[in-house]
Design a protein around this motif. Structure first.
Motif, PDB file in Angstrom:
ATOM      1  N   ARG A  25      18.153 -30.956  36.695  1.00  0.00           N
ATOM      2  CA  ARG A  25      18.814 -31.837  35.745  1.00  0.00           C
ATOM      3  C   ARG A  25      17.904 -32.898  35.139  1.00  0.00           C
ATOM      4  N   LYS A  26      16.854 -33.262  35.793  1.00  0.00           N
ATOM      5  CA  LYS A  26      16.023 -34.380  35.327  1.00  0.00           C
ATOM      6  C   LYS A  26      15.103 -33.936  34.200  1.00  0.00           C
ATOM      7  N   LEU A  27      15.067 -34.747  33.130  1.00  0.00           N
ATOM      8  CA  LEU A  27      14.195 -34.482  31.978  1.00  0.00           C
ATOM      9  C   LEU A  27      13.259 -35.665  31.817  1.00  0.00           C
ATOM     10  N   VAL A  28      11.955 -35.428  31.867  1.00  0.00           N
ATOM     11  CA  VAL A  28      10.962 -36.489  31.717  1.00  0.00           C
ATOM     12  C   VAL A  28      10.166 -36.224  30.439  1.00  0.00           C
ATOM     13  N   PRO A  29       9.522 -37.252  29.871  1.00  0.00           N
ATOM     14  CA  PRO A  29       8.731 -37.031  28.646  1.00  0.00           C
ATOM     15  C   PRO A  29       7.678 -35.943  28.850  1.00  0.00           C
ATOM     16  N   TYR A  30       7.479 -35.152  27.792  1.00  0.00           N
ATOM     17  CA  TYR A  30       6.494 -34.080  27.890  1.00  0.00           C
ATOM     18  C   TYR A  30       5.090 -34.674  27.749  1.00  0.00           C
ATOM     19  N   TYR A  31       4.092 -33.880  28.112  1.00  0.00           N
ATOM     20  CA  TYR A  31       2.700 -34.317  27.976  1.00  0.00           C
ATOM     21  C   TYR A  31       2.423 -34.685  26.519  1.00  0.00           C
ATOM     22  N   ASP A  32       1.743 -35.808  26.312  1.00  0.00           N
ATOM     23  CA  ASP A  32       1.393 -36.190  24.945  1.00  0.00           C
ATOM     24  C   ASP A  32       0.055 -35.567  24.557  1.00  0.00           C
ATOM     25  N   ARG A  33      -0.394 -35.882  23.348  1.00  0.00           N
ATOM     26  CA  ARG A  33      -1.610 -35.243  22.829  1.00  0.00           C
ATOM     27  C   ARG A  33      -2.813 -35.482  23.745  1.00  0.00           C
ATOM     28  N   GLY A  34      -2.984 -36.703  24.212  1.00  0.00           N
ATOM     29  CA  GLY A  34      -4.127 -36.984  25.064  1.00  0.00           C
ATOM     30  C   GLY A  34      -4.125 -36.154  26.330  1.00  0.00           C
ATOM     31  N   ALA A  35      -2.951 -36.047  26.978  1.00  0.00           N
ATOM     32  CA  ALA A  35      -2.857 -35.273  28.215  1.00  0.00           C
ATOM     33  C   ALA A  35      -3.130 -33.788  27.968  1.00  0.00           C
ATOM     34  N   ILE A  36      -2.617 -33.278  26.848  1.00  0.00           N
ATOM     35  CA  ILE A  36      -2.827 -31.856  26.547  1.00  0.00           C
ATOM     36  C   ILE A  36      -4.296 -31.582  26.224  1.00  0.00           C
ATOM     37  N   GLU A  37      -4.913 -32.463  25.434  1.00  0.00           N
ATOM     38  CA  GLU A  37      -6.335 -32.279  25.132  1.00  0.00           C
ATOM     39  C   GLU A  37      -7.182 -32.392  26.403  1.00  0.00           C
TER      40      GLU A  37
END
Length: 460
Positions: free
Chosen positions: A182-194
């Motif tokens: 059930r828990k939804l947290v923010p997805y990885y942002d551009r910096g984390a993905i890069e």
């Protein structure tokens, strides 16, 4: 009846009359309303450049939208009334094809009411341009091609939905990464993905030379990847990570790195290539990240817009879908730097809403699609100009006619009429006879003034 009781009865009557008037107005079809928007009906003859436009090409573009409109069901994400009105127009359009120039112009004039539209308090809208980049790439990572272009991750989720499907909304939903059930947290942002947050997931479609190429493909929403063997790989927007879009050009302007009047896509590209370390930090100010899917388009086919139809260069626009329905025609008048850096090209053209984007917000805001390749990139990168927007509203929803059909509220009695003797009679009160009027007294002559004394005369 006491005075307070009579006053209460009067208030109750007024409330009932007001309720009846409100109910009468809601029963009639009222004009379409756009939030924070002003619009006014205009005449076709008053539109500069309308008569000289290529209406046959515009009609062909509109028919592409009709093909999808006739087969689709509306969703809560778009104005249902306008979409239904466009369907009615499309039904008539399918019976008159093919149309030459004069017939196409007459069709638009007979089936739509032109409305000049803008944000409340503004006299003009704003235009930008976009294109499909042609980028060098490789199916495998090499020393030259190191920046991956990703497909949609399996742990991407939308709040309240279990199945995402193919049509991933570009905005207006909460996107994140599901943790547990059930828990939804923010997805990885551009910096984390890069930095490698998606390494090991095997999501790479292909590799490009740099993260700058990845960023530009994401800004445009599609790309043609020219692979090392010469073949063309077509990719299109699939989904996003849920973070808000921040234009890197705005960051460069705010930091006084690039003057506002010199800003363009080419200027951004040149600066980032010359300043790779600083570019990495600026690029990460835009936390939004776009994922792609491979399409079956041929090497020369135009990309597919959000509506699901091929985009037409110079005729397709991206709009704010929270306000406008796909398939809506607009007549746009602006002076644009198409031929060169100077604002000298008259753009007077009927265009059709066939795409959308997270940066396109407002009633008079559009991104014009200019095609693919380097020349389209140069043109699109220069467009940041005001323009006049005229929305073509289906005649079934003509606000002028709708306003005539709205009944006026019943005429309210005047203040004095409400408190007349007839309105204030209390049937339970006793009749008390009024006193007899007094007889009028006879008029008396004015007495003559006394004679003036000698002393009085001397004083004067």
């Amino acid at each position: 009846m006491a005075a307070s009781g009579r006053a209460w009865l009067l208030v109750a009557v007024v409330v009932v009359l007001t309720g009846i008037a409100t109910a009468g107005r809601s029963a009639a079809r009222e004009p379409i309303k756009f939030p924070d928007t002003q619009y006014e009906p205009v005449d076709w003859a008053s539109l500069d450049g309308w008569a000289s436009d290529d209406h046959a090409t515009a009609f062909a573009t509109f028919l592409e939208s009709c093909r999808v409109l006739n087969a689709s069901r509306q969703t809560a994400a778009e104005p249902v009334a306008i979409a239904e009105g466009l369907k009615a127009v499309c039904a008539r359009a399918s019976t008159v094809v093919p149309l030459e120039e004069e017939g196409a112009r007459k069709f638009f004039e007979d089936n739509f009411r032109p409305l000049r539209i803008s944000k409340l308090g503004d006299s003009e809208g704003f235009l930008t341009g976009y294109y499909e980049p042609i980028i060098e790439g490789s199916r495998v990572p090499t020393g030259e091609y190191t920046a991956p272009l990703y497909r949609r991750p399996p742990n991407l989720a939308i709040s309240g939905r279990r199945k995402l499907g193919d049509a991933f909304p570009s905005k207006g939903v909460k996107v994140g990464r599901r943790v547990g059930r059930r828990k939804l947290v923010p997805y990885y942002d551009r910096g984390a993905i890069e930095d490698g947050a998606l390494d090991g997931w095997h999501l790479e479609i292909c590799w490009l030379r740099s993260q700058i190429d990845v960023l530009f493909a994401q800004i445009q929403g599609s790309a043609r990847i020219r692979l090392e063997d010469g073949s063309i790989l077509r990719v299109n927007y699939d989904s996003h990570n849920g973070w808000p879009y921040t234009p890197v050009g705005r960051v460069l302007i705010e930091r006084k790195i690039v003057p506002k009047d010199e800003m363009s896509m080419q200027r951004i590209s040149d600066w980032m290539a010359a300043n790779p370390d600083a570019a990495k930090e600026v690029r990460r100010q835009n936390k939004s990240y776009v994922f792609f899917h491979i399409t079956a388009l041929g090497s020369q086919d135009e990309p597919i817009g959000g509506e699901g139809v091929p985009l037409a260069p110079g005729r397709s626009i991206a709009i704010d879908r929270a306000l406008h329905a796909y398939g809506t025609p607009f007549f746009i008048a602006a002076d644009l730097p198409i031929a060169n850096e100077k604002v000298g090209t008259k753009f007077r053209r009927l265009v059709v809403a066939q795409d959308t984007g997270s940066a396109i917000v407002g009633p008079a805001r559009a991104d014009i699609y200019f095609g693919a390749g380097a020349e389209a990139a140069r043109i699109a990168g220069r467009i940041k100009n005001p323009g006049q927007f005229v929305l073509l509203m289906p005649r079934e929803l003509d606000p002028v006619e709708a306003a005539r059909n709205v009944p006026l509220p019943p005429e309210r009695p005047s203040f004095f009429a409400q408190f007349s003797v007839g309105n204030m009679i209390d049937p339970t009160a006793e009749e008390v006879p009024l006193p007899e009027p007094r007889p009028a007294a006879a008029a008396q002559p004015n007495p003559a003034p006394p004679p003036k004394s000698a002393k009085t005369r001397r004083l004067r």
